[in-house]
Design a protein around this motif. Structure first.
Motif, short mmCIF file in Angstrom:
data_model
loop_
_atom_site.label_atom_id
_atom_site.label_comp_id
_atom_site.label_asym_id
_atom_site.label_seq_id
_atom_site.Cartn_x
_atom_site.Cartn_y
_atom_site.Cartn_z
N TRP A 154 0.82 -1.22 0.00
CA TRP A 154 0.00 0.00 0.00
C TRP A 154 0.84 1.26 0.00
N LEU A 155 2.05 1.20 0.55
CA LEU A 155 2.97 2.34 0.41
C LEU A 155 3.31 2.57 -1.07
N THR A 156 3.54 1.48 -1.78
CA THR A 156 3.80 1.58 -3.21
C THR A 156 2.62 2.20 -3.94
N TYR A 157 1.41 1.78 -3.56
CA TYR A 157 0.22 2.35 -4.19
C TYR A 157 0.15 3.86 -3.97
N TRP A 158 0.38 4.30 -2.73
CA TRP A 158 0.24 5.73 -2.44
C TRP A 158 1.31 6.56 -3.12
N VAL A 159 2.51 5.99 -3.29
CA VAL A 159 3.55 6.71 -4.03
C VAL A 159 3.13 6.91 -5.48
N VAL A 160 2.65 5.84 -6.12
CA VAL A 160 2.20 5.95 -7.51
C VAL A 160 0.97 6.85 -7.61
N TYR A 161 0.08 6.75 -6.64
CA TYR A 161 -1.13 7.60 -6.61
C TYR A 161 -0.73 9.08 -6.51
N GLY A 162 0.31 9.37 -5.71
CA GLY A 162 0.77 10.75 -5.60
C GLY A 162 1.36 11.26 -6.90
N PHE A 163 2.19 10.44 -7.55
CA PHE A 163 2.76 10.84 -8.84
C PHE A 163 1.65 11.05 -9.87
N PHE A 164 0.67 10.16 -9.88
CA PHE A 164 -0.45 10.28 -10.81
C PHE A 164 -1.24 11.55 -10.54
N GLY A 165 -1.44 11.86 -9.25
CA GLY A 165 -2.19 13.06 -8.90
C GLY A 165 -1.49 14.33 -9.36
N VAL A 166 -0.16 14.38 -9.22
CA VAL A 166 0.59 15.55 -9.68
C VAL A 166 0.50 15.69 -11.19
N GLY A 167 0.67 14.58 -11.90
CA GLY A 167 0.56 14.64 -13.36
C GLY A 167 -0.83 15.01 -13.81
N GLU A 168 -1.83 14.52 -13.11
CA GLU A 168 -3.21 14.82 -13.48
C GLU A 168 -3.55 16.28 -13.24
N PHE A 169 -2.90 16.90 -12.26
CA PHE A 169 -3.16 18.31 -11.97
C PHE A 169 -2.90 19.19 -13.18
N PHE A 170 -1.87 18.85 -13.94
CA PHE A 170 -1.51 19.66 -15.11
C PHE A 170 -2.25 19.23 -16.39
N SER A 171 -2.76 18.01 -16.40
CA SER A 171 -3.39 17.52 -17.63
C SER A 171 -4.90 17.34 -17.51
N ASP A 172 -5.44 17.47 -16.30
CA ASP A 172 -6.86 17.17 -16.10
C ASP A 172 -7.77 18.10 -16.90
N ILE A 173 -7.36 19.37 -17.05
CA ILE A 173 -8.19 20.33 -17.76
C ILE A 173 -8.40 19.93 -19.22
N PHE A 174 -7.44 19.17 -19.77
CA PHE A 174 -7.56 18.71 -21.15
C PHE A 174 -8.15 17.30 -21.22
N LEU A 175 -7.66 16.41 -20.34
CA LEU A 175 -8.09 15.02 -20.40
C LEU A 175 -9.54 14.84 -19.98
N SER A 176 -10.04 15.71 -19.08
CA SER A 176 -11.40 15.55 -18.58
C SER A 176 -12.45 15.69 -19.68
N TRP A 177 -12.06 16.29 -20.82
CA TRP A 177 -12.99 16.44 -21.94
C TRP A 177 -13.01 15.21 -22.83
N PHE A 178 -12.08 14.28 -22.62
CA PHE A 178 -12.05 13.08 -23.45
C PHE A 178 -13.20 12.15 -23.08
N PRO A 179 -13.79 11.47 -24.06
CA PRO A 179 -14.86 10.50 -23.75
C PRO A 179 -14.33 9.38 -22.87
N PHE A 180 -15.13 8.98 -21.91
CA PHE A 180 -14.82 7.86 -21.02
C PHE A 180 -13.56 8.11 -20.18
N TYR A 181 -13.19 9.38 -19.98
CA TYR A 181 -11.96 9.66 -19.24
C TYR A 181 -12.03 9.12 -17.81
N TYR A 182 -13.13 9.42 -17.11
CA TYR A 182 -13.23 9.03 -15.70
C TYR A 182 -13.39 7.52 -15.54
N LEU A 183 -14.02 6.87 -16.52
CA LEU A 183 -14.10 5.42 -16.47
C LEU A 183 -12.70 4.82 -16.64
#
Length: 212
Positions: free
Chosen positions: A94-123
Motif C-alpha cells: 500500500w505504500l507503493t500504491y500511495w507513491v504511484v497515486y501521488g505521482f499520478f495526482g501531480v501529473g493529473e493536476f496539469f493535464s486534467d483540464i484537457f483530459l477531462s474532456w475526453f470521452p470515457f476519461y473518468y471510467l
C-alpha cells in the motif's frame, strides 16, 4: 496467455471481494441489512453497485468525485488494516500504491483540464486506479513503481536529498528569524508603552478644606 492472465485477475478479484464481504465492518453490516430486507445476496448487490457506478462514470454528473473516492476510500481502509497487522508485506504494497497515486495526482493536476474532456476519461481513470490496487502479481502500482518511479528516484536521489536539506535549513532559519523579531517587537512595545500608573484619588468630603 491474455486469457489466462485475465482469468487470474478475476479470480483474485473475486477472492478479495469474498474476503471483504465475510469481514465485519460498516459496509458489510449495511449490505447484510439490505440482504435481510430484499432477499438479494450481498455479492449480487456488490455487482449491481459496481455496474451502476461504471455506467454513472460514463454519463453521470460528479464522476470526478466518485472516481477519486474509489481511488482513495478502499486503499485507505486496507492501508489502516495493514498498519494494524503484524505482517509488513501489505505495508509495502500500500505504500507503493500511495507513491504511484501521488505521482499520478501531480501529473493529473496539469493535464486534467484537457483530459477531462475526453470521452470515457473518468471510467478509464477508475479502471487505472483499480489496476493499481488489484491483488495480482502484475499489480499496476508495483509495475509502475519498478519501471518508472524507482529508476527516476535513484537517478536523482542525491540531488533531491540536497534540495530537501537546503530547504529544511532555510525553513528553520526563517522560523528562527520570525520568532526572534516577534519577541523583540513584543519587548520593544512593552518598553515604549509602559503600564499606566494608577489613577490618583479625587479628594473626597473628608479631604475638603474646612471653613471657619
Amino acid at each position: 496467455m491474455i486469457h489466462v492472465t485475465m482469468f487470474s485477475f478475476f479470480s483474485k478479484l473475486k477472492e478479495r471481494v469474498d474476503t471483504f464481504l465475510n469481514e465485519k465492518n460498516f459496509v458489510t453490516d449495511f449490505l447484510n441489512k439490505i440482504e435481510e430486507k430484499t432477499g438479494i445476496k450481498k455479492r449480487l448487490l456488490v455487482v449491481g453497485a459496481a455496474s451502476a457506478t461504471g455506467l454513472y462514470l460514463l454519463v453521470g454528473y460528479g464522476a470526478s468525485l466518485i472516481c477519486n473516492l474509489i481511488g482513495f476510500v478502499y486503499p485507505a481502509y486496507y492501508s489502516i488494516k495493514a498498519i494494524e497487522s503484524p505482517n509488513k508485506d501489505d505495508d509495502t504494497q500500500w505504500l507503493t500504491y500511495w507513491v504511484v497515486y501521488g505521482f499520478f495526482g501531480v501529473g493529473e493536476f496539469f493535464s486534467d483540464i484537457f483530459l477531462s474532456w475526453f470521452p470515457f476519461y473518468y471510467l478509464c481513470k477508475c479502471l487505472f486506479l483499480l489496476w493499481c490496487m488489484a491483488p495480482v502479481p502484475w499489480n499496476g502500482s508495483r509495475v509502475l513503481y519498478k519501471r518508472l518511479v524507482r529508476p527516476l528516484f535513484l537517478k536523482h536521489e542525491a540531488t533531491v536529498d540536497n534540495m530537501v536539506c537546503d530547504l529544511s535549513g532555510k525553513v528553520i532559519t526563517a522560523a528562527e528569524t520570525v520568532t526572534r523579531e516577534v519577541l523583540q517587537t513584543l519587548v520593544r512595545n512593552r518598553t515604549i508603552h509602559p503600564a499606566e500608573p494608577a489613577a490618583k484619588e479625587l479628594p473626597g468630603p473628608s479631604n475638603e478644606l474646612k471653613v471657619d
